[in-house]
Design an enzyme around this catalytic site. Structure first.
Site, PDB file in Angstrom:
ATOM      1  N   GLY A  12       0.695  -1.363  -0.453  1.00  0.00           N
ATOM      2  CA  GLY A  12      -0.376   0.162   0.064  1.00  0.00           C
ATOM      3  C   GLY A  12       0.711   1.187   0.010  1.00  0.00           C
ATOM      4  O   GLY A  12       0.978   2.347   0.941  1.00  0.00           O
ATOM      5  N   ARG A  15       0.611   5.736  -1.551  1.00  0.00           N
ATOM      6  CA  ARG A  15      -0.181   6.878  -1.780  1.00  0.00           C
ATOM      7  C   ARG A  15       0.427   7.207   0.056  1.00  0.00           C
ATOM      8  O   ARG A  15       0.215   5.730   0.628  1.00  0.00           O
ATOM      9  CB  ARG A  15      -1.626   7.349  -1.946  1.00  0.00           C
ATOM     10  CG  ARG A  15      -2.664   6.710  -1.793  1.00  0.00           C
ATOM     11  CD  ARG A  15      -4.032   6.913  -2.564  1.00  0.00           C
ATOM     12  NE  ARG A  15      -5.045   5.782  -2.405  1.00  0.00           N
ATOM     13  CZ  ARG A  15      -5.584   5.743  -2.263  1.00  0.00           C
ATOM     14  NH1 ARG A  15      -6.240   6.872  -0.659  1.00  0.00           N
ATOM     15  NH2 ARG A  15      -6.751   4.693  -1.877  1.00  0.00           N
ATOM     16  N   VAL A  63      -3.083  -7.167  -2.231  1.00  0.00           N
ATOM     17  CA  VAL A  63      -2.171  -8.172  -0.966  1.00  0.00           C
ATOM     18  C   VAL A  63      -3.302  -9.343  -0.306  1.00  0.00           C
ATOM     19  O   VAL A  63      -2.441 -10.838   0.563  1.00  0.00           O
ATOM     20  CB  VAL A  63      -2.090  -7.180  -0.048  1.00  0.00           C
ATOM     21  CG1 VAL A  63      -0.321  -6.525  -0.115  1.00  0.00           C
ATOM     22  CG2 VAL A  63      -3.349  -6.468   0.654  1.00  0.00           C
ATOM     23  N   SER A 141      -4.067  -0.117  14.387  1.00  0.00           N
ATOM     24  CA  SER A 141      -4.791   0.375  15.069  1.00  0.00           C
ATOM     25  C   SER A 141      -5.620   0.748  16.085  1.00  0.00           C
ATOM     26  O   SER A 141      -5.769   0.002  16.825  1.00  0.00           O
ATOM     27  CB  SER A 141      -5.955   0.793  13.706  1.00  0.00           C
ATOM     28  OG  SER A 141      -7.080   1.976  14.249  1.00  0.00           O
ATOM     29  N   TYR A 154     -13.614  -2.987  10.707  1.00  0.00           N
ATOM     30  CA  TYR A 154     -11.715  -3.619  10.477  1.00  0.00           C
ATOM     31  C   TYR A 154     -11.507  -2.957  11.731  1.00  0.00           C
ATOM     32  O   TYR A 154     -10.251  -3.517  12.235  1.00  0.00           O
ATOM     33  CB  TYR A 154     -12.132  -1.571  10.324  1.00  0.00           C
ATOM     34  CG  TYR A 154     -10.496  -0.682  10.743  1.00  0.00           C
ATOM     35  CD1 TYR A 154      -9.898  -0.672   9.266  1.00  0.00           C
ATOM     36  CD2 TYR A 154     -10.428  -0.002  11.438  1.00  0.00           C
ATOM     37  CE1 TYR A 154      -9.138   0.076   9.116  1.00  0.00           C
ATOM     38  CE2 TYR A 154      -9.568   0.382  10.765  1.00  0.00           C
ATOM     39  CZ  TYR A 154      -8.884   0.731  10.237  1.00  0.00           C
ATOM     40  OH  TYR A 154      -7.504   1.326  10.071  1.00  0.00           O
ATOM     41  N   ALA A 156     -11.841  -6.053  14.311  1.00  0.00           N
ATOM     42  CA  ALA A 156     -11.834  -7.151  14.314  1.00  0.00           C
ATOM     43  C   ALA A 156     -10.127  -7.260  13.581  1.00  0.00           C
ATOM     44  O   ALA A 156      -9.594  -8.067  14.265  1.00  0.00           O
ATOM     45  CB  ALA A 156     -12.706  -8.125  13.544  1.00  0.00           C
ATOM     46  N   LYS A 158      -7.978  -5.243  12.592  1.00  0.00           N
ATOM     47  CA  LYS A 158      -6.750  -4.765  13.161  1.00  0.00           C
ATOM     48  C   LYS A 158      -6.120  -5.056  14.717  1.00  0.00           C
ATOM     49  O   LYS A 158      -5.159  -5.725  14.971  1.00  0.00           O
ATOM     50  CB  LYS A 158      -6.890  -2.985  13.953  1.00  0.00           C
ATOM     51  CG  LYS A 158      -7.516  -2.213  11.764  1.00  0.00           C
ATOM     52  CD  LYS A 158      -6.048  -2.554  11.219  1.00  0.00           C
ATOM     53  CE  LYS A 158      -6.255  -1.484   9.825  1.00  0.00           C
ATOM     54  NZ  LYS A 158      -4.613  -1.742   9.328  1.00  0.00           N
TER      55      LYS A 158
HETATM   56  P1  NAP Z   1      -5.336   4.948   2.141  1.00  0.00           P
HETATM   57  O1  NAP Z   1      -4.471   6.442   1.840  1.00  0.00           O
HETATM   58  O2  NAP Z   1      -6.308   4.462   1.944  1.00  0.00           O
HETATM   59  O3  NAP Z   1      -3.956   4.377   1.096  1.00  0.00           O
HETATM   60  C1  NAP Z   1      -4.221   2.594   1.157  1.00  0.00           C
HETATM   61  C2  NAP Z   1      -3.454   2.649   0.294  1.00  0.00           C
HETATM   62  O4  NAP Z   1      -3.409   0.537   0.429  1.00  0.00           O
HETATM   63  C3  NAP Z   1      -3.448   2.852  -1.275  1.00  0.00           C
HETATM   64  O5  NAP Z   1      -2.416   3.128  -1.888  1.00  0.00           O
HETATM   65  C4  NAP Z   1      -4.487   1.582  -1.426  1.00  0.00           C
HETATM   66  O6  NAP Z   1      -4.547   1.421  -3.270  1.00  0.00           O
HETATM   67  C5  NAP Z   1      -3.715   0.490  -0.709  1.00  0.00           C
HETATM   68  N1  NAP Z   1      -4.499  -0.141  -0.949  1.00  0.00           N
HETATM   69  C6  NAP Z   1      -6.006  -1.249  -0.418  1.00  0.00           C
HETATM   70  N2  NAP Z   1      -5.824  -2.555  -1.157  1.00  0.00           N
HETATM   71  C7  NAP Z   1      -4.998  -3.042  -1.103  1.00  0.00           C
HETATM   72  C8  NAP Z   1      -5.317  -4.158  -1.605  1.00  0.00           C
HETATM   73  N3  NAP Z   1      -6.111  -5.168  -1.555  1.00  0.00           N
HETATM   74  N4  NAP Z   1      -3.779  -4.731  -2.206  1.00  0.00           N
HETATM   75  C9  NAP Z   1      -2.453  -3.953  -2.622  1.00  0.00           C
HETATM   76  N5  NAP Z   1      -3.369  -2.348  -1.725  1.00  0.00           N
HETATM   77  C10 NAP Z   1      -3.947  -1.728  -1.362  1.00  0.00           C
HETATM   78  O7  NAP Z   1      -4.874   4.214   4.014  1.00  0.00           O
HETATM   79  P2  NAP Z   1      -3.946   5.423   5.076  1.00  0.00           P
HETATM   80  O8  NAP Z   1      -4.714   5.978   5.602  1.00  0.00           O
HETATM   81  O9  NAP Z   1      -2.406   5.596   4.021  1.00  0.00           O
HETATM   82  O10 NAP Z   1      -3.825   3.561   5.666  1.00  0.00           O
HETATM   83  C11 NAP Z   1      -3.057   2.844   5.902  1.00  0.00           C
HETATM   84  C12 NAP Z   1      -2.690   1.854   6.934  1.00  0.00           C
HETATM   85  O11 NAP Z   1      -2.719   2.979   8.062  1.00  0.00           O
HETATM   86  C13 NAP Z   1      -4.048   1.532   6.568  1.00  0.00           C
HETATM   87  O12 NAP Z   1      -3.318  -0.349   6.791  1.00  0.00           O
HETATM   88  C14 NAP Z   1      -4.475   1.557   7.545  1.00  0.00           C
HETATM   89  O13 NAP Z   1      -5.704   0.721   8.269  1.00  0.00           O
HETATM   90  C15 NAP Z   1      -3.604   2.785   8.459  1.00  0.00           C
HETATM   91  N6  NAP Z   1      -4.406   3.143   9.641  1.00  0.00           N
HETATM   92  C16 NAP Z   1      -5.108   4.212   8.654  1.00  0.00           C
HETATM   93  C17 NAP Z   1      -5.360   5.988   9.259  1.00  0.00           C
HETATM   94  C18 NAP Z   1      -6.052   6.382   9.617  1.00  0.00           C
HETATM   95  O14 NAP Z   1      -6.194   7.365  10.374  1.00  0.00           O
HETATM   96  N7  NAP Z   1      -5.839   6.907   7.791  1.00  0.00           N
HETATM   97  C19 NAP Z   1      -5.442   5.113  11.703  1.00  0.00           C
HETATM   98  C20 NAP Z   1      -4.925   3.959  11.492  1.00  0.00           C
HETATM   99  C21 NAP Z   1      -4.889   2.949  11.246  1.00  0.00           C
HETATM  100  P3  NAP Z   1      -5.657   2.447  -3.768  1.00  0.00           P
HETATM  101  O15 NAP Z   1      -5.154   4.165  -3.866  1.00  0.00           O
HETATM  102  O16 NAP Z   1      -5.834   1.284  -4.866  1.00  0.00           O
HETATM  103  O17 NAP Z   1      -7.073   2.071  -3.058  1.00  0.00           O
END
Ligand code: NAP
Length: 246
Positions: A12, A15, A63, A141, A154, A156, A158
């Protein structure tokens, strides 16, 4: 340049938090393999990292699919010759209250967020075991610890990452491999930008530091677990949440 010569695979990574982690590890000298569902976006991010002087390649994969994961790890091994760091970062949300949640949305989130960590870590330890060295960091998370209405799937997924991480830590400590998790709170990315203003206001009121986190805040915590000096730290969760949960 404490990661000079090391190879890191960030899922991922196109971005958001993943992109920031890739940049942080590259700034420490690591060579970066970026894996993402969207190969075009991943290639653009890899190009940007190369422009900054990093050695970086992009791989398209879902993934949650075993075949994609096996192929991607094979390609990384062939291109870079080794693997020192795996960051399980790819994740999604499909929110809904328990009574209304469709089984498809449950399965999708569990597969992308949790099955992926099993699949990628399984491939990584095959390479890392032979090297007698490895760092696995998975992004959990705050929701795994506090719960959050509308996120049974989500939360579950995490929480599952935490149990999986501790078990990998015990199974592979003897091979020089550590497994840890970072649990972010509210971080400003595309994932949180889609939340309604009312939810954002509620979140903000619960954060003692009075601000949302940035992808860089998470990247710094990941970077610590990836460092050679963190070899005696395993099975741990680092919370990055401005005091929202402690
Ligand atoms: P994001 O901006 O939505 O980026 C997620 C990235 O993962 C995107 O590039 C997406 O690709 C890719 N992705 C999604 N499904 C995929 C798959 N099946 N196979 C390969 N790549 C995939 O999310 P983020 O906020 O950076 O989050 C990153 C991680 O941190 C996640 O695990 C999220 O649960 C965790 N997290 C985030 C927050 C928050 O507040 N943002 C808080 C706690 C935990 P596409 O662009 O093609 O969809």
């Amino acid at each position: 340049m404490e990661l000079k010569g090391q190879v890191a695979f960030v899922t991922g990574g196109a971005r958001g938090i993943g992109r920031s982690i890739a940049g942080e590890l590259a700034s420490k000298g690591a060579r970066i393999a970026l894996g993402d569902l969207n190969l075009e976006d991943a290639a653009a991010t890899a190009e940007a990292l190369r422009a900054g002087g990093a050695d970086c390649a992009a791989y398209g994969l879902d993934v949650s699919r075993a075949e994609d994961v096996e192929k991607a790890f094979e390609a990384v091994k062939n291109n870079f010759g080794r693997l020192d760091i795996l960051v399980n970062n790819a994740g999604i949300t499909r929110d809904g209250l328990l009574m209304r949640m469709k089984p498809e949305d449950w399965d999708m989130v569990i597969n992308v967020n949790l099955r992926s960590v099993f699949l990628c870590s399984r491939e990584a330890v095959k390479i890392m075991s032979r090297q007698r060295y490895g760092r696995i960091v998975s992004i959990a998370s705050v929701v795994a610890f506090m719960g959050n209405p509308g996120q049974v799937n989500y939360g579950a997924s995490k929480a599952g990452i935490v149990g999986l991480t501790k078990t990998i830590a015990k199974e592979y400590a003897g091979r020089g491999i550590t497994a840890n998790a970072v649990a972010p709170g509210f971080i400003v990315t595309a994932m949180t930008e889609k939340l309604p203003q009312e939810v954002r206001n509620q979140m903000m009121a619960a954060i003692p530091s009075g601000k949302f986190g940035t992808p860089e805040d998470v990247a710094h915590a990941v970077s610590f677990f990836c460092s050679p000096g963190a070899g005696y730290v395993t099975g741990q969760v680092m919370h990055v949440n401005g005091g929202m949960y402690m």
